[in-house]
Design an enzyme around this catalytic site. Sequence first.
Site, PDB file in Angstrom:
ATOM      1  N   CYS A  10     123.008 -36.198   3.167  1.00  0.00           N
ATOM      2  CA  CYS A  10     124.291 -36.513   2.540  1.00  0.00           C
ATOM      3  C   CYS A  10     125.302 -36.975   3.586  1.00  0.00           C
ATOM      4  O   CYS A  10     125.628 -36.232   4.530  1.00  0.00           O
ATOM      5  CB  CYS A  10     124.824 -35.297   1.798  1.00  0.00           C
ATOM      6  SG  CYS A  10     126.507 -35.514   1.203  1.00  0.00           S
ATOM      7  N   CYS A  13     128.325 -34.624   3.905  1.00  0.00           N
ATOM      8  CA  CYS A  13     127.981 -33.390   4.628  1.00  0.00           C
ATOM      9  C   CYS A  13     127.930 -33.675   6.135  1.00  0.00           C
ATOM     10  O   CYS A  13     128.333 -32.823   6.940  1.00  0.00           O
ATOM     11  CB  CYS A  13     126.658 -32.814   4.137  1.00  0.00           C
ATOM     12  SG  CYS A  13     126.772 -31.939   2.545  1.00  0.00           S
ATOM     13  N   ASP A  36     139.280 -43.557   3.546  1.00  0.00           N
ATOM     14  CA  ASP A  36     138.106 -44.330   3.152  1.00  0.00           C
ATOM     15  C   ASP A  36     137.874 -45.438   4.174  1.00  0.00           C
ATOM     16  O   ASP A  36     138.809 -46.080   4.647  1.00  0.00           O
ATOM     17  CB  ASP A  36     138.321 -44.935   1.755  1.00  0.00           C
ATOM     18  CG  ASP A  36     137.020 -45.409   1.127  1.00  0.00           C
ATOM     19  OD1 ASP A  36     136.562 -44.779   0.152  1.00  0.00           O
ATOM     20  OD2 ASP A  36     136.452 -46.408   1.628  1.00  0.00           O
ATOM     21  N   HIS A  52     128.750 -28.701  -1.015  1.00  0.00           N
ATOM     22  CA  HIS A  52     128.149 -29.889  -1.608  1.00  0.00           C
ATOM     23  C   HIS A  52     127.896 -29.698  -3.098  1.00  0.00           C
ATOM     24  O   HIS A  52     127.104 -28.842  -3.492  1.00  0.00           O
ATOM     25  CB  HIS A  52     126.816 -30.219  -0.901  1.00  0.00           C
ATOM     26  CG  HIS A  52     126.130 -31.414  -1.492  1.00  0.00           C
ATOM     27  ND1 HIS A  52     126.148 -32.660  -0.889  1.00  0.00           N
ATOM     28  CD2 HIS A  52     125.431 -31.563  -2.636  1.00  0.00           C
ATOM     29  CE1 HIS A  52     125.482 -33.510  -1.641  1.00  0.00           C
ATOM     30  NE2 HIS A  52     125.020 -32.873  -2.710  1.00  0.00           N
ATOM     31  N   ASN A  93     134.483 -41.373  -9.497  1.00  0.00           N
ATOM     32  CA  ASN A  93     133.359 -42.138 -10.016  1.00  0.00           C
ATOM     33  C   ASN A  93     132.187 -41.167 -10.193  1.00  0.00           C
ATOM     34  O   ASN A  93     131.862 -40.410  -9.274  1.00  0.00           O
ATOM     35  CB  ASN A  93     132.981 -43.260  -9.041  1.00  0.00           C
ATOM     36  CG  ASN A  93     134.071 -44.309  -8.921  1.00  0.00           C
ATOM     37  OD1 ASN A  93     134.785 -44.579  -9.871  1.00  0.00           O
ATOM     38  ND2 ASN A  93     134.201 -44.892  -7.734  1.00  0.00           N
ATOM     39  N   GLY A  99     129.870 -46.589 -10.494  1.00  0.00           N
ATOM     40  CA  GLY A  99     130.226 -46.973  -9.131  1.00  0.00           C
ATOM     41  C   GLY A  99     130.069 -45.888  -8.101  1.00  0.00           C
ATOM     42  O   GLY A  99     130.451 -46.087  -6.937  1.00  0.00           O
ATOM     43  N   THR A 101     128.491 -44.040  -5.232  1.00  0.00           N
ATOM     44  CA  THR A 101     127.486 -44.386  -4.217  1.00  0.00           C
ATOM     45  C   THR A 101     127.188 -43.227  -3.275  1.00  0.00           C
ATOM     46  O   THR A 101     126.153 -43.237  -2.606  1.00  0.00           O
ATOM     47  CB  THR A 101     127.941 -45.602  -3.381  1.00  0.00           C
ATOM     48  OG1 THR A 101     129.180 -45.292  -2.746  1.00  0.00           O
ATOM     49  CG2 THR A 101     128.112 -46.838  -4.255  1.00  0.00           C
ATOM     50  N   HIS A 106     133.746 -36.512  -4.600  1.00  0.00           N
ATOM     51  CA  HIS A 106     134.941 -36.919  -3.858  1.00  0.00           C
ATOM     52  C   HIS A 106     135.960 -37.489  -4.823  1.00  0.00           C
ATOM     53  O   HIS A 106     135.625 -38.296  -5.688  1.00  0.00           O
ATOM     54  CB  HIS A 106     134.598 -37.956  -2.772  1.00  0.00           C
ATOM     55  CG  HIS A 106     133.748 -39.077  -3.239  1.00  0.00           C
ATOM     56  ND1 HIS A 106     132.391 -38.952  -3.437  1.00  0.00           N
ATOM     57  CD2 HIS A 106     134.051 -40.355  -3.568  1.00  0.00           C
ATOM     58  CE1 HIS A 106     131.893 -40.090  -3.857  1.00  0.00           C
ATOM     59  NE2 HIS A 106     132.875 -40.970  -3.954  1.00  0.00           N
ATOM     60  N   HIS A 108     138.892 -40.033  -5.108  1.00  0.00           N
ATOM     61  CA  HIS A 108     139.596 -41.145  -4.462  1.00  0.00           C
ATOM     62  C   HIS A 108     141.076 -40.978  -4.782  1.00  0.00           C
ATOM     63  O   HIS A 108     141.463 -40.933  -5.957  1.00  0.00           O
ATOM     64  CB  HIS A 108     139.156 -42.487  -5.049  1.00  0.00           C
ATOM     65  CG  HIS A 108     137.745 -42.885  -4.794  1.00  0.00           C
ATOM     66  ND1 HIS A 108     137.381 -43.758  -3.795  1.00  0.00           N
ATOM     67  CD2 HIS A 108     136.597 -42.549  -5.423  1.00  0.00           C
ATOM     68  CE1 HIS A 108     136.068 -43.954  -3.830  1.00  0.00           C
ATOM     69  NE2 HIS A 108     135.566 -43.229  -4.814  1.00  0.00           N
TER      70      HIS A 108
HETATM   71  P1  5GP Z   1     131.955 -43.928  -4.467  1.00  0.00           P
HETATM   72  O1  5GP Z   1     131.494 -45.360  -4.527  1.00  0.00           O
HETATM   73  O2  5GP Z   1     130.778 -42.981  -4.350  1.00  0.00           O
HETATM   74  O3  5GP Z   1     132.907 -43.531  -5.572  1.00  0.00           O
HETATM   75  O4  5GP Z   1     132.827 -43.799  -3.150  1.00  0.00           O
HETATM   76  C1  5GP Z   1     132.275 -43.712  -1.886  1.00  0.00           C
HETATM   77  C2  5GP Z   1     133.326 -44.144  -0.917  1.00  0.00           C
HETATM   78  O5  5GP Z   1     132.931 -43.766   0.374  1.00  0.00           O
HETATM   79  C3  5GP Z   1     133.558 -45.663  -0.903  1.00  0.00           C
HETATM   80  O6  5GP Z   1     134.894 -45.947  -1.244  1.00  0.00           O
HETATM   81  C4  5GP Z   1     133.218 -46.048   0.532  1.00  0.00           C
HETATM   82  O7  5GP Z   1     134.064 -47.048   1.048  1.00  0.00           O
HETATM   83  C5  5GP Z   1     133.372 -44.744   1.274  1.00  0.00           C
HETATM   84  N1  5GP Z   1     132.533 -44.628   2.462  1.00  0.00           N
HETATM   85  C6  5GP Z   1     131.218 -44.987   2.571  1.00  0.00           C
HETATM   86  N2  5GP Z   1     130.761 -44.705   3.804  1.00  0.00           N
HETATM   87  C7  5GP Z   1     131.805 -44.143   4.487  1.00  0.00           C
HETATM   88  C8  5GP Z   1     131.953 -43.642   5.821  1.00  0.00           C
HETATM   89  O8  5GP Z   1     131.021 -43.631   6.627  1.00  0.00           O
HETATM   90  N3  5GP Z   1     133.171 -43.158   6.161  1.00  0.00           N
HETATM   91  C9  5GP Z   1     134.229 -43.150   5.286  1.00  0.00           C
HETATM   92  N4  5GP Z   1     135.389 -42.660   5.740  1.00  0.00           N
HETATM   93  N5  5GP Z   1     134.129 -43.610   4.014  1.00  0.00           N
HETATM   94  C10 5GP Z   1     132.939 -44.092   3.628  1.00  0.00           C
HETATM   95 ZN    ZN Z   2     127.145 -33.357   0.845  1.00  0.00          ZN
END
Ligand code: 5GP
Ligand code: ZN
Length: 120
Positions: A10, A13, A36, A52, A93, A99, A101, A106, A108
């Site tokens: 993860c 994590c 982000d 987690h 998300n 969306g 990923t 988390h 936003h």
């Molecule tokens: P999701 O798409 O799961 O809602 O949001 C994941 C977020 O994590 C995305 O906005 C992406 O830009 C952010 N993200 C992905 N990898 C990293 C990273 O290594 N560091 C940080 N600070 N944000 C990340």
């Molecule tokens: Zn985790």
Amino acid sequence: MAAGEPQADCLFCKILAGDVPATIVRETKDVVAFRDINPQAPTHVLVIPRAHYANAGELGAQAPELAGALLAEAAAVAAAEDLAEAGYRIVFNTGAGAGQTVFHVHAHLLGGRGLSWPPG
Ligand code: 5GP
Ligand code: ZN
């Protein structure tokens, strides 16, 4: 696997463990907020529990007090970023189709520009 335990694969994590760098803006014993890496607004902060859980539904069902702490911390970040008056958005998300990923829950926290509705 016990609920809330760290997951080896993860990304968030790994950030919590200090194995992946991040710009941390606030942290408490239970919750960490960091910027982000690909911001979608002037303020784009991710607020995560140290424990987690895969998504907001799991967090809410399995650790409701922690879910509350996460929301309170998101609001504290918004206040610290001077967004309380102008307004801001908190987004979870949930699921790849929406969306998501990174499967460590988390929030936003987005603000600092106009935010249209409905979202994309
Ligand atoms: P999701 O798409 O799961 O809602 O949001 C994941 C977020 O994590 C995305 O906005 C992406 O830009 C952010 N993200 C992905 N990898 C990293 C990273 O290594 N560091 C940080 N600070 N944000 C990340
Ligand atoms: Zn985790």
